[in-house]
Write a protein that holds these residues in place. Structure first.
Motif, PDB file in Angstrom:
ATOM      1  N   ASP A  84       7.199   3.208   2.658  1.00 46.31           N
ATOM      2  CA  ASP A  84       6.975   4.655   2.619  1.00 46.31           C
ATOM      3  C   ASP A  84       6.268   5.161   3.869  1.00 46.31           C
ATOM      4  OD1 ASP A  84       8.109   4.819   0.079  1.00 46.31           O
ATOM      5  OD2 ASP A  84       6.196   4.326  -0.891  1.00 46.31           O
ATOM      6  N   ILE A  85       5.503   4.298   4.529  1.00 46.25           N
ATOM      7  CA  ILE A  85       4.805   4.696   5.764  1.00 46.25           C
ATOM      8  C   ILE A  85       5.392   3.941   6.953  1.00 46.25           C
ATOM      9  CG2 ILE A  85       2.652   5.332   4.601  1.00 46.25           C
ATOM     10  CD1 ILE A  85       1.549   2.580   5.441  1.00 46.25           C
ATOM     11  N   ARG A 126      -1.846   8.249   2.767  1.00 49.12           N
ATOM     12  CA  ARG A 126      -0.687   8.148   1.874  1.00 49.12           C
ATOM     13  C   ARG A 126      -0.806   6.961   0.921  1.00 49.12           C
ATOM     14  NH1 ARG A 126       1.413  10.182   6.775  1.00 49.12           N
ATOM     15  NH2 ARG A 126       2.610  12.110   6.485  1.00 49.12           N
ATOM     16  N   ILE A 127      -1.299   5.817   1.406  1.00 40.24           N
ATOM     17  CA  ILE A 127      -1.385   4.660   0.513  1.00 40.24           C
ATOM     18  C   ILE A 127      -2.596   4.764  -0.403  1.00 40.24           C
ATOM     19  CG2 ILE A 127      -0.230   3.208   2.207  1.00 40.24           C
ATOM     20  CD1 ILE A 127      -2.912   1.884   2.788  1.00 40.24           C
ATOM     21  N   GLU A 157       4.406   5.341  10.545  1.00 39.30           N
ATOM     22  CA  GLU A 157       3.041   5.024  10.967  1.00 39.30           C
ATOM     23  C   GLU A 157       2.877   3.525  11.209  1.00 39.30           C
ATOM     24  OE1 GLU A 157       3.786   6.857   8.344  1.00 39.30           O
ATOM     25  OE2 GLU A 157       3.143   8.859   8.993  1.00 39.30           O
ATOM     26  N   ALA A 175       1.435   5.104  -1.762  1.00 39.82           N
ATOM     27  CA  ALA A 175       2.601   4.727  -0.953  1.00 39.82           C
ATOM     28  C   ALA A 175       2.575   3.233  -0.646  1.00 39.82           C
ATOM     29  CB  ALA A 175       2.613   5.535   0.342  1.00 39.82           C
ATOM     30  N   SER A 207      -4.267   7.878  -1.451  1.00 40.92           N
ATOM     31  CA  SER A 207      -4.230   9.017  -2.365  1.00 40.92           C
ATOM     32  C   SER A 207      -2.897   9.186  -3.063  1.00 40.92           C
ATOM     33  CB  SER A 207      -4.558  10.308  -1.606  1.00 40.92           C
ATOM     34  OG  SER A 207      -5.830  10.223  -1.012  1.00 40.92           O
ATOM     35  N   MET A 208      -1.814   8.644  -2.496  1.00 38.86           N
ATOM     36  CA  MET A 208      -0.486   8.859  -3.059  1.00 38.86           C
ATOM     37  C   MET A 208       0.181   7.583  -3.541  1.00 38.86           C
ATOM     38  SD  MET A 208       0.902  11.541  -0.176  1.00 38.86           S
ATOM     39  CE  MET A 208      -0.138  12.888   0.400  1.00 38.86           C
ATOM     40  N   PHE A 233      -1.827  14.037  -7.053  1.00 42.51           N
ATOM     41  CA  PHE A 233      -2.576  13.051  -6.284  1.00 42.51           C
ATOM     42  C   PHE A 233      -4.079  13.360  -6.286  1.00 42.51           C
ATOM     43  CE2 PHE A 233       1.677  13.310  -4.199  1.00 42.51           C
ATOM     44  CZ  PHE A 233       2.153  12.117  -4.706  1.00 42.51           C
ATOM     45  N   ARG A 274      -3.126   8.882   8.838  1.00 40.52           N
ATOM     46  CA  ARG A 274      -1.983   9.353   8.062  1.00 40.52           C
ATOM     47  C   ARG A 274      -1.468   8.280   7.118  1.00 40.52           C
ATOM     48  NH1 ARG A 274       1.298  12.250  13.108  1.00 40.52           N
ATOM     49  NH2 ARG A 274      -0.270  13.865  13.532  1.00 40.52           N
ATOM     50  N   GLY A 275      -1.396   7.045   7.598  1.00 42.24           N
ATOM     51  CA  GLY A 275      -0.914   5.963   6.743  1.00 42.24           C
ATOM     52  C   GLY A 275      -1.866   5.656   5.605  1.00 42.24           C
TER      53      GLY A 275
END
Length: 443
Positions: free
Chosen positions: A366-367, A356-357, A370, A362, A359-360, A188, A352-353
């Motif tokens: 997936d979240i 993830r969306i 959150e 998502a 950098s990763m 990532f 947090r959400g």
């Protein structure tokens, strides 16, 4: 159309809501404080942060060397450290005290110490230690110095192993130096940089903090303009809870959906940070996040008595809130009390959400945790905002009735005082005339 009909009340409610929304939008661009915090800061503050972290990693970190060995092995070690792109040998010192003084002056950020018997132990096949002292005030410089010296030590170890092995081919040397092979592939954060790690959280936190500052400033301005320090003015348009809450929230939501798109989509791409977001996922996250922040701000606006108060309530919380998101400190190591306390703030789940969306890559499923938490916060803070403004409406009407009663009592007292003056007393001219009349009668 009858004024008591349901359709008329709905129409009047929509008109009042639109009126309040338009007034709030006008205040956003008419009030200098609101204009700075709701428009100028979201536009330029993310650029400043992104520019600071745009380099991702530090290069040519100056280090000092204390070489008591003065041997070929120590000089080879120093050359390899100096040849690394992350570090630069800036000073050669005669003692650790001299190197410590340079570190205190910030002329170097670390020291590499070679003992006198460095090469002697290597030739004997004994284990020898190279001491590395790093300045821990900046994690990036610590990382550069420590990882560079560790990589150089591993390379020298590999050369010693090859020289002592009995292999005949290059493959034998590879197996000797690396019996368990591995490939390091960053999935990532491909640059392993600080910007890609910390910037998503900072961007979302900027959205929350500027939004809370804007709502708080608006509340402080409303109180200062009202002669009785009321949050809700006595006007026909401000005569309903949902009209006020929905009107104010719609104004901030419309502005910050544009700001959120700019901060979360444009800024990372301008500075070439990792951004794997899709429009659908981003909208799905930002809608509940902004609603939760807006209703949270409207709830907290009851605590703002003056415009300056909001600065004390919001600004100092930026760093603690960033830590409590788990982006710069492992979430598993946060004490349960602070973990539970962080659930109060929308930034916890928003950061947090978005991390993830962004950098990763998502998606919303997936979240799910959150995403659902933000909608729960939005609903809870919507009802608390309604309760707060219901109380403020009642308080405003109560103060208005008390003031009206006071004015009526004052007017009645003035009238009674005037009537008493006309019946029970006379003026000096009347007394003089009465005296002259009595004298004439006696003559």
């Amino acid at each position: 159309m009858k004024r008591d009909s349901l359709f008329f009340r709905i129409k009047q409610g929509i008109q009042d809501t639109c009126y309040i929304m338009v007034e709030e939008i006008r205040n956003e661009f008419r009030d200098e404080g609101l204009l700075i915090f709701c428009v100028v800061v979201p536009l330029f503050y993310p650029l400043l942060y992104s520019w600071i972290y745009n380099n991702e990693v530090v290069r040519d970190v100056p280090v000092a060397v204390v070489d008591l060995s003065h041997s070929n092995a120590s000089r080879e070690f120093i050359r390899m450290v100096d040849g690394s792109p992350d570090t630069k040998v800036a000073y050669f010192c005669a003692s650790l005290d001299e190197a410590k003084e340079l570190t205190g002056k910030q002329q170097v950020h670390g020291t590499i110490f070679f003992p006198r018997d460095f090469e002697t132990k290597l030739r004997r096949g004994e284990q020898v230690n190279v001491s590395v002292y790093c300045d821990m005030s900046l994690m990036l410089t610590y990382k550069a110095i420590y990882q560079t010296t560790q990589a150089v030590a591993s390379e020298i170890n590999s050369g010693i192993q090859i020289s002592q092995s009995t292999g005949f081919t290059n493959r034998d040397d590879e197996i000797t130096t690396k019996p368990l092979d591995f490939d390091e592939v960053p999935i990532f954060n491909t640059t392993s940089g600080y910007g890609n790690a910390i910037l998503p959280g900072v961007l979302v936190l900027i959205l929350q903090q500027t939004l809370l500052l804007g709502i708080g400033l608006s509340a402080g301005t409303a109180r200062e303009k009202n002669r009785y320090q009321n949050l809700v003015p006595i006007e026909k348009h401000y005569n309903g809870i949902f009209r006020i809450v929905l009107g104010k929230s719609a104004a901030y939501f419309a502005l910050y959906m544009v700001m959120a798109a700019y901060i979360t989509l444009c800024v990372p791409r301008m500075f070439h940070f990792v951004s794997l977001v899709t429009a659908q996922t981003l909208i799905g996250l930002m809608v509940p996040f902004l609603l939760a922040v807006i209703f949270f701000g409207l709830t907290m606006s009851c605590l703002v008595r003056y415009r300056e108060n909001v600065m004390l309530l919001v600004v100092f919380t930026s760093v603690p809130l960033l830590f409590m998101t788990g982006i710069s400190w492992p979430q598993s190591n946060i004490p349960w009390f602070w973990e539970a306390f962080s659930w109060i703030f929308p930034s916890t789940f928003g950061v947090r959400g978005f991390l993830r969306i962004s950098s990763m890559g998502a998606t919303l499923p997936d979240i799910k945790v959150e995403y659902q938490a933000l909608w729960i916060q939005a609903l809870v803070y919507f009802f608390t905002a309604c309760i707060v403004y219901r109380y403020q409406i009642i308080l405003s009407h109560k103060r208005a009735r008390a003031r009206l009663k006071q004015m009526k009592e004052g007017k009645a007292a003035t009238q009674s005082h005037g009537n008493g003056l006309g019946q029970g007393s006379t003026s000096p001219y009347e007394d003089k005339a009465k005296g002259e009349t009595a004298n004439k009668v006696s003559e």
